[in-house]
Each structure stands twice: as structure tokens, then as C-alpha cells.
Design a protein around this motif. Structure first.
Motif, PDB file in Angstrom:
ATOM      1  N   ALA A 116       0.849  -1.194   0.000  1.00 57.02           N
ATOM      2  CA  ALA A 116       0.000   0.000   0.000  1.00 57.02           C
ATOM      3  C   ALA A 116       0.878   1.235   0.000  1.00 57.02           C
ATOM      4  N   ASN A 117       0.382   2.284  -0.594  1.00 55.19           N
ATOM      5  CA  ASN A 117       1.030   3.585  -0.526  1.00 55.19           C
ATOM      6  C   ASN A 117       0.511   4.355   0.683  1.00 55.19           C
ATOM      7  N   LEU A 118       1.405   5.017   1.381  1.00 50.74           N
ATOM      8  CA  LEU A 118       0.992   5.819   2.536  1.00 50.74           C
ATOM      9  C   LEU A 118       0.047   6.947   2.122  1.00 50.74           C
ATOM     10  N   ALA A 119       0.231   7.483   0.924  1.00 47.90           N
ATOM     11  CA  ALA A 119      -0.635   8.562   0.457  1.00 47.90           C
ATOM     12  C   ALA A 119      -2.071   8.097   0.261  1.00 47.90           C
ATOM     13  N   ASP A 120      -2.265   6.773   0.035  1.00 45.11           N
ATOM     14  CA  ASP A 120      -3.621   6.246  -0.087  1.00 45.11           C
ATOM     15  C   ASP A 120      -4.309   6.169   1.272  1.00 45.11           C
ATOM     16  N   ILE A 121      -3.513   6.073   2.326  1.00 46.82           N
ATOM     17  CA  ILE A 121      -4.058   6.003   3.675  1.00 46.82           C
ATOM     18  C   ILE A 121      -4.336   7.399   4.222  1.00 46.82           C
ATOM     19  N   ASP A 122      -3.425   8.331   3.909  1.00 54.22           N
ATOM     20  CA  ASP A 122      -3.591   9.724   4.332  1.00 54.22           C
ATOM     21  C   ASP A 122      -3.019  10.609   3.232  1.00 54.22           C
ATOM     22  N   HIS A 123      -3.866  11.376   2.585  1.00 51.51           N
ATOM     23  CA  HIS A 123      -3.432  12.180   1.442  1.00 51.51           C
ATOM     24  C   HIS A 123      -2.423  13.252   1.840  1.00 51.51           C
ATOM     25  N   LYS A 124      -2.292  13.514   3.136  1.00 50.36           N
ATOM     26  CA  LYS A 124      -1.319  14.523   3.575  1.00 50.36           C
ATOM     27  C   LYS A 124       0.118  14.010   3.505  1.00 50.36           C
ATOM     28  N   VAL A 125       0.288  12.697   3.353  1.00 54.26           N
ATOM     29  CA  VAL A 125       1.633  12.131   3.306  1.00 54.26           C
ATOM     30  C   VAL A 125       2.225  12.331   1.916  1.00 54.26           C
ATOM     31  N   SER A 126       3.349  12.986   1.857  1.00 58.13           N
ATOM     32  CA  SER A 126       4.136  13.118   0.634  1.00 58.13           C
ATOM     33  C   SER A 126       5.564  12.701   0.976  1.00 58.13           C
ATOM     34  N   VAL A 127       6.396  12.527  -0.034  1.00 62.85           N
ATOM     35  CA  VAL A 127       7.789  12.173   0.233  1.00 62.85           C
ATOM     36  C   VAL A 127       8.441  13.258   1.080  1.00 62.85           C
ATOM     37  N   GLU A 128       8.161  14.515   0.758  1.00 60.77           N
ATOM     38  CA  GLU A 128       8.776  15.629   1.490  1.00 60.77           C
ATOM     39  C   GLU A 128       8.298  15.690   2.944  1.00 60.77           C
ATOM     40  N   SER A 129       6.980  15.538   3.168  1.00 58.23           N
ATOM     41  CA  SER A 129       6.468  15.616   4.539  1.00 58.23           C
ATOM     42  C   SER A 129       6.912  14.416   5.373  1.00 58.23           C
ATOM     43  N   LEU A 130       7.007  13.255   4.736  1.00 61.03           N
ATOM     44  CA  LEU A 130       7.476  12.070   5.454  1.00 61.03           C
ATOM     45  C   LEU A 130       8.954  12.211   5.802  1.00 61.03           C
ATOM     46  N   GLN A 131       9.717  12.738   4.873  1.00 62.89           N
ATOM     47  CA  GLN A 131      11.143  12.977   5.110  1.00 62.89           C
ATOM     48  C   GLN A 131      11.337  13.881   6.329  1.00 62.89           C
ATOM     49  N   THR A 132      10.533  14.930   6.419  1.00 65.87           N
ATOM     50  CA  THR A 132      10.616  15.845   7.554  1.00 65.87           C
ATOM     51  C   THR A 132      10.226  15.145   8.862  1.00 65.87           C
ATOM     52  N   ALA A 133       9.134  14.368   8.816  1.00 65.76           N
ATOM     53  CA  ALA A 133       8.656  13.688  10.021  1.00 65.76           C
ATOM     54  C   ALA A 133       9.690  12.693  10.549  1.00 65.76           C
ATOM     55  N   VAL A 134      10.261  11.896   9.647  1.00 65.72           N
ATOM     56  CA  VAL A 134      11.267  10.906  10.069  1.00 65.72           C
ATOM     57  C   VAL A 134      12.533  11.616  10.534  1.00 65.72           C
ATOM     58  N   GLY A 135      12.904  12.692   9.838  1.00 68.83           N
ATOM     59  CA  GLY A 135      14.110  13.428  10.210  1.00 68.83           C
ATOM     60  C   GLY A 135      14.034  13.990  11.617  1.00 68.83           C
ATOM     61  N   TYR A 136      12.926  14.641  11.929  1.00 67.80           N
ATOM     62  CA  TYR A 136      12.807  15.217  13.271  1.00 67.80           C
ATOM     63  C   TYR A 136      12.625  14.155  14.343  1.00 67.80           C
ATOM     64  N   GLU A 137      12.022  13.012  13.981  1.00 68.73           N
ATOM     65  CA  GLU A 137      11.915  11.914  14.957  1.00 68.73           C
ATOM     66  C   GLU A 137      13.306  11.384  15.287  1.00 68.73           C
ATOM     67  N   TYR A 138      14.170  11.353  14.286  1.00 69.77           N
ATOM     68  CA  TYR A 138      15.549  10.903  14.504  1.00 69.77           C
ATOM     69  C   TYR A 138      16.287  11.874  15.422  1.00 69.77           C
ATOM     70  N   LEU A 139      16.076  13.172  15.213  1.00 71.35           N
ATOM     71  CA  LEU A 139      16.775  14.175  16.018  1.00 71.35           C
ATOM     72  C   LEU A 139      16.305  14.195  17.470  1.00 71.35           C
ATOM     73  N   ARG A 140      15.068  13.824  17.705  1.00 70.50           N
ATOM     74  CA  ARG A 140      14.528  13.909  19.059  1.00 70.50           C
ATOM     75  C   ARG A 140      14.638  12.582  19.828  1.00 70.50           C
ATOM     76  N   THR A 141      15.276  11.570  19.199  1.00 68.36           N
ATOM     77  CA  THR A 141      15.401  10.257  19.829  1.00 68.36           C
ATOM     78  C   THR A 141      16.850   9.979  20.198  1.00 68.36           C
ATOM     79  N   PRO A 142      17.136   9.629  21.462  1.00 70.74           N
ATOM     80  CA  PRO A 142      18.514   9.300  21.858  1.00 70.74           C
ATOM     81  C   PRO A 142      19.076   8.158  21.017  1.00 70.74           C
ATOM     82  N   ALA A 143      20.398   8.114  20.898  1.00 68.75           N
ATOM     83  CA  ALA A 143      21.048   7.147  20.001  1.00 68.75           C
ATOM     84  C   ALA A 143      20.926   5.702  20.460  1.00 68.75           C
TER      85      ALA A 143
END
Length: 340
Positions: A154-181
Motif C-alpha cells: 500500500a502507498n501511505l498517500a492512499d491512507i492519508d493524502h497529507k503524506v508526501s515524500v517531502e512531509s514524510l522525510q521531515t517527520a522521520v528526520g525530526y523523529e531521529y533528532l529527538r530520539t537518543p542514540a
């Protein structure tokens, strides 16, 4: 890079391509002739795992760590948290380390490579990939090799139209920054402010000396196809009645059987079991013809060698065209080499 004191997450995208695992068979996993026709690249990873289709609708993520800190569960849990925090999408990580949504649909596959000192783990997230192209590019041929496990996707955009490659990239990026190593915990804005942030990487030889040579090696036929484990192919073709000699009585079904063994992408052994009805054409599947095929690539190169071998058997060297029966043999051989 030395990852002793810091970990790195890289996000990236590819133009349309099929990427197979290190130990897989491209002829089994992909519709190779279709890829060539549509100018879709084929690549073999250094890591294991199954075959995936990439296009600009995929977000690829690679986690680099020291070997002793390799932890794919940590990485996948981080992505799972990003999906929920950023878009409210609930997902689970199954036993195969795939990320699954809505109980059954796969949105991410995973693979890894552990070196002596370093390790990397990478996965692909389907955002709005072209599923029709994905289906056509991936195919299955019956051989003995490490097969991919097919799963509904399944494509994530089919589940939520707000998901794009750019928005997902941002979400994963900031989750990485806010999570201890070293453990999954939300460090929030306090931890984000302590990080080095994001950096664009230009994958060129100027930035990374030696990269162009590595790329040429990974794009070579010897790496993509020549590293394929030994496999065998067997196909049976019914012979049209009009090609059989009318003066003889045959079984209800006369069949041409082609068996091939392919080693490192090259034909190492081949047998053509030609029914009596085709023998009268003068082509007997002689050793001289078979010899022409051995050592040839399992591509149209082998078909050309077969056609040349049959032409050289003609009593008159002026004849530059295969007769109907020889054309039938060549057509069957072409289906073995170039179709699924």
C-alpha cells in the motif's frame, strides 16, 4: 566515515529501478526484458533481503552505526513513531521486520549489511509509488535461488493524502533528532536543539573521491547479473502440427524441451530435446550447435549464437535465413531467455 561517536541517518530517492538482494537471481525476481524495454535500471545491493521497486514515490532510509550498535528494531520503531506522530498512522513491525499497516499491507521492507567495524540498515517506504509499474517490473520465474516473499503493498498517500515524500522525510528526520542514540525515548525539542541538524549530500566524485569507480562497478553486468547463483530453467513447447512431417505418425503431442543451467549469468549446460517430427528439418540439436551456446550470457547473446549455429549447418552458405522449423526452435529459445 567513523561512526564511533555519532550515528547517521541518510534519506534518499532513486529514479525508477529494481533493486535485488546480494544473493538473488534477477531473472527470477524481475521482468528483465521489460526493464530493458522501459529503460528501468536494475541494481544488486551488497546487503541481503528481497527485491524492491524504487521510483520517485519511494523514500529510502539508511541508518549507519558501529557494528556493536546495530539495532534494526530501534530503527523501525523510530519510523513507526514518526508515522504516528506526524500523520496519526498506526503501523506494526512483523516478524520479517516489515512495517505493515491496516493488518496486512506492507509499506516498508528492510535489509542490512554488517561489516567488521560498521553496519548499515536500510528500508524503503512506499509513499505514492506507481503500483502498476511496480507490478510489471517485478515478476517470478521458477528457479532455485533466494526468492523474495511477495506481499500486498500500500502507498501511505492512499491512507492519508497529507503524506508526501517531502512531509514524510521531515517527520522521520525530526523523529531521529529527538530520539537518543541508544534507546527509544522522546527527547523532544531539548534534544533536537543539541543535534547537528540536516545536511544535503551531493553523491559525486568531487564530494566522495572514488565514488564514480564504485558506481561503475555496481552498474556493471558482472555485478548485477554475473553474481547470480547457479540456477536451472526448463521449458516445454508443443510443436504446431504444420511443422511436423506429414509422412509420419506421431504421439498426440510432440514437444520441444529446452533445459539450461546458468552459472554466473553464463550458460554452462544446455540440452535441446527435439521431437522426431522436427528432426527431419535437418536440425538435430547436434553437439556443434550446443557448443556455440556454452559460455554465452543468458541474454539475447545466446539466441544470436543459436541462430548463427543453425545457419552454419546449411549445406549452402548462400542461405542466410532460418527455415520454418529452425525459426520455431529459435522462437522457443527466445522465450526461455527473454520472457518469464
Amino acid at each position: 566515515m567513523d561512526f564511533t561517536n555519532h550515528h547517521v541517518m541518510m534519506v534518499w530517492r532513486n529514479e525508477p529501478c529494481v533493486v535485488i538482494g546480494r544473493h538473488q537471481n534477477p531473472w527470477q525476481e524481475a521482468n528483465v526484458s521489460h526493464l530493458a524495454e522501459k529503460d528501468i535500471s536494475l541494481a544488486r545491493r551488497n546487503s541481503g533481503g528481497g527485491t524492491v521497486y524504487h521510483d520517485r514515490g519511494n523514500l529510502n532510509i539508511t541508518f549507519f552505526t558501529p557494528r556493536e550498535r546495530y539495532d534494526r528494531k530501534y530503527n523501525l520503531e523510530l519510523i513507526k513513531r514518526a508515522l504516528f506522530r506526524g500523520f496519526g498512522i498506526k503501523s506494526v513491525i512483523n516478524k520479517r521486520d516489515d512495517i505493515v499497516v491496516q493488518d496486512n499491507y506492507k509499506i516498508s521492507g528492510t535489509a542490512a549489511k554488517l561489516g567488521r567495524l560498521t553496519a548499515y540498515h536500510h528500508c524503503t517506504l512506499l509513499v505514492n509509488a506507481n503500483k502498476a509499474d511496480l507490478s510489471k517490473a517485478l515478476a517470478k520465474r521458477e528457479t532455485k535461488a533466494t526468492e523474495s516473499t511477495r506481499s500486498p503493498v500500500a502507498n501511505l498517500a492512499d491512507i492519508d493524502h497529507k503524506v508526501s515524500v517531502e512531509s514524510l522525510q521531515t517527520a522521520v528526520g525530526y523523529e531521529y533528532l529527538r530520539t537518543p542514540a541508544l534507546h527509544i525515548e522522546d527527547g523532544g525539542q531539548t534534544l533536537i536543539k543539541k543535534q547537528r541538524g540536516f545536511q544535503f549530500v551531493n553523491p559525486t566524485n568531487e564530494w566522495f573521491p572514488g565514488l564514480s569507480g564504485l558506481r561503475n562497478e555496481l552498474e556493471s553486468w558482472d555485478w548485477c547479473f554475473g553474481r547470480t547463483p547457479v540456477f536451472t530453467v526448463s521449458r516445454t513447447f508443443p510443436v504446431p502440427a504444420e511443422l511436423l512431417a506429414p509422412s509420419r505418425v506421431y504421439r498426440a503431442s510432440e514437444e520441444l524441451v529446452i533445459n539450461m543451467t546458468v552459472e554466473k549469468g553464463l550458460i554452462s549446460d544446455v540440452t535441446l530435446n527435439i521431437p522426431p517430427g522436427l528432426v527431419e528439418s535437418g536440425f538435430h540439436g547436434e553437439a556443434s550447435v550446443i557448443t556455440h551456446l556454452k559460455g554465452k550470457r543468458f541474454t539475447s547473446e545466446a539466441l544470436s549464437a543459436l541462430q548463427d549455429a543453425m545457419l552454419t549447418r546449411h549445406l549452402s552458405n548462400d542461405i542466410k535465413k532460418l527455415d520454418e522449423k529452425e525459426q520455431f526452435v529459435a522462437k522457443c529459445f527466445d522465450q526461455v531467455v527473454n520472457t518469464i
